[in-house]
Design a protein around this motif. Structure first.
Motif, short mmCIF file in Angstrom:
data_model
loop_
_atom_site.label_atom_id
_atom_site.label_comp_id
_atom_site.label_asym_id
_atom_site.label_seq_id
_atom_site.Cartn_x
_atom_site.Cartn_y
_atom_site.Cartn_z
N ASP A 120 -1.63 -6.94 -5.67
CA ASP A 120 -0.34 -6.45 -5.20
C ASP A 120 0.77 -7.01 -6.08
O ASP A 120 0.73 -8.19 -6.47
CB ASP A 120 -0.11 -6.89 -3.75
CG ASP A 120 -0.85 -6.01 -2.76
OD1 ASP A 120 -1.30 -4.91 -3.14
OD2 ASP A 120 -0.97 -6.42 -1.59
N THR A 164 0.83 -1.21 0.00
CA THR A 164 0.00 0.00 0.00
C THR A 164 0.87 1.25 0.00
O THR A 164 0.62 2.21 -0.76
CB THR A 164 -0.94 -0.01 1.23
OG1 THR A 164 -1.78 -1.16 1.15
CG2 THR A 164 -1.80 1.24 1.28
N HIS A 206 -5.12 3.25 0.91
CA HIS A 206 -4.85 2.61 -0.39
C HIS A 206 -5.59 3.38 -1.50
O HIS A 206 -6.73 3.79 -1.31
CB HIS A 206 -5.31 1.15 -0.36
CG HIS A 206 -4.78 0.35 -1.51
ND1 HIS A 206 -5.36 0.36 -2.76
CD2 HIS A 206 -3.71 -0.47 -1.62
CE1 HIS A 206 -4.68 -0.43 -3.57
NE2 HIS A 206 -3.67 -0.96 -2.90
N LEU A 249 -7.16 -0.02 3.99
CA LEU A 249 -6.57 -0.86 2.94
C LEU A 249 -7.47 -0.96 1.71
O LEU A 249 -8.52 -0.32 1.64
CB LEU A 249 -6.23 -2.24 3.53
CG LEU A 249 -5.24 -2.18 4.72
CD1 LEU A 249 -4.79 -3.57 5.13
CD2 LEU A 249 -4.02 -1.31 4.41
N ALA A 250 -7.03 -1.76 0.74
CA ALA A 250 -7.64 -1.76 -0.59
C ALA A 250 -9.14 -2.02 -0.58
O ALA A 250 -9.64 -2.83 0.18
CB ALA A 250 -6.95 -2.82 -1.46
#
Lengths: 230, 230, 230
Positions: free
Chosen positions: C115, B31, B109, B127-128
């Protein structure tokens, strides 16, 4: 400023009002702002005092200001009343807006993705991180909240409501005014009738008749599964 | 290279260390890299041998290297210790970093979306694919993992932890150090106390007192729902 | 048009066929189109009449047309047969494609995020809004549907299938041909064997032996949790 030769339209489609100033409206105001293509004239709400603000957008008054807005050249509206638990609240806002002469474009958050072969009708909202898949049809006024998945070939009725994280498999048909709770799942090919309430985290395996309430965290139809080695 | 006239700052805010080199740290290293605005100086971890690597970033040593890093002009840190099941592990890393003189910016992210009217305090990680909605407040050190939805007007305490897919409806208040499991749902307006553990897939319908453990896959409060036609 | 000096390749890698024209294929056709880097030559399907269309892409015929396509310089294929409930259906399509001389690149929807330290093998599909995290390995032919999270260090076997919203915590190992249902969760470090069927909304807490069926909405292993104050 006058622009030579550019035609004069009946109204400026970029000027928009938000009907409803409650909690949900904050998510929808942010969605309309981040799209960049609309200017929010203000909020119309029947219970918030005129002159107050909702995250920086001014409250213009209640339904009585709609005719003034039309005269002022505003014709585009977004219905941000959710009506969770009572779909008539959301439906009645659409009725007021239509009677006053407003139109409601579909609104899609830029982090959502709509496949080009899907069809969103007027008044549909699709909020952040959601997905509507190939060949799906979403009828007027339906609200698709955050992180929802509507899979291929689904047909969702008018003014249905999908709470955050609901996952609808392919070829599912949902009747008008049905509401599906957070993180509920609906199996492929299932038919859900109209005016159903499906609770949060419910697991829908088979058809659900119109008017059914499926409680949060339960499996429909109820069964006593015995997990085992095959 | 010397840049004429450009002022000399106390430290270079783009140089960052990651505290923690375990599994979660891989998601957080990725990230930080994809954000593009930070250079990872290295990983600080008290149990991984100095000189090894975590997905290509060097391990610099344990907490004993923090003063050297400060002297070297590094002041920005990301706490990638999750502390699932024991919040004190994550909290203690923040204490070490603060004592040594580091600061912890919020990290988001690029595939997550934070409404501009939401407020993320320092040390928050998002996060994502997650979403934090209008007017929400996320206090220091909280970790919002993947595909989480935090709805309008929520207030999340310090060092809370939301596992992938947790869905928090609007107007929910969560106390400090509480952890919410994967795909759990929390109903609108519910208050969850501090130091609670909410299991994966739990369905939270009403307030949860501080210190409560709600097991995975259960409904809170427990009830025997009878699904029926309305 | 002839391009002077530019080398002549064995085949044009941008021309692609989609094998399978059912419901899932609509999501996959849209994914391939939105990537922008492929031209869909057509759909190969053994039961849809040649000459019909699937959301605008022509059906070329069944498996018997594969040699003609190879001769025509097409070598890239996407397997859009899901095989939910029977993995051999999807596996056999890969066998036909390999025998005819096609290759299957991994396909990732642009709204998904992978990722850089994760590894996707050939034939893997990752659909809209999903996430594959640091250091994860996804073996050949696996299908990751919408809004799925695969966390750090997971290893997913060949031709596994993750339905929309499935959330897999870190360090999970999943054997070949296993299928995980919508919004199911799998706890950190759990090992799931091969050829398992995990139902929608299931909560997986511990290891699952190969060949096990875990029913929708259930907890594995079964237990009678007593929620309580700690």
């Amino acid at each position: 400023m006058n622009i030579p030769d550019f035609p004069k339209f009946d109204f400026d489609a970029s000027r928009v009002i938000i009907y409803g100033g409650g909690g949900l409206s904050k998510m929808i105001i942010e969605t309309v702002r981040v799209l960049g293509c609309y200017q929010i004239v203000g909020i119309v709400d029947d219970s918030i005092p005129k002159g107050s603000e909702v995250i920086g957008s001014p409250v213009l008054g209640g339904a009585e200001v709609l005719p003034d807005l039309i005269r002022d050249g505003v014709r585009t509206a977004v219905n941000s009343v959710g009506g969770i638990g009572d779909y008539t609240v959301r439906l009645n806002v659409f009725k007021s807006l239509a009677e006053a002469g407003f139109v409601c474009p579909p609104i899609v958050h830029p982090s959502a993705h709509i496949d080009p072969s899907a069809r969103l009708m007027d008044g549909v909202l699709v909020l952040a991180q959601s997905y509507v898949s190939g060949n799906a049809v979403v009828r007027s006024g339906t609200l698709i909240n955050n992180s929802v998945v509507i899979s291929h070939d689904c047909v969702l009725g008018s003014c249905t409501n999908f709470s955050p994280g609901a996952k609808i498999a392919g070829d599912v048909i949902v009747g008008d005014y049905t509401q599906v709770g957070m993180n509920a799942t609906v199996n492929i090919g299932v038919k859900i009738g109209s005016k159903c309430l499906i609770g949060n985290g419910a697991t829908i395996k088979k058809d659900v008749p119109s008017g059914t309430r499926v409680y949060a965290g339960t499996i429909w139809p109820a069964y006593k599964p015995k997990n085992k080695k095959k």
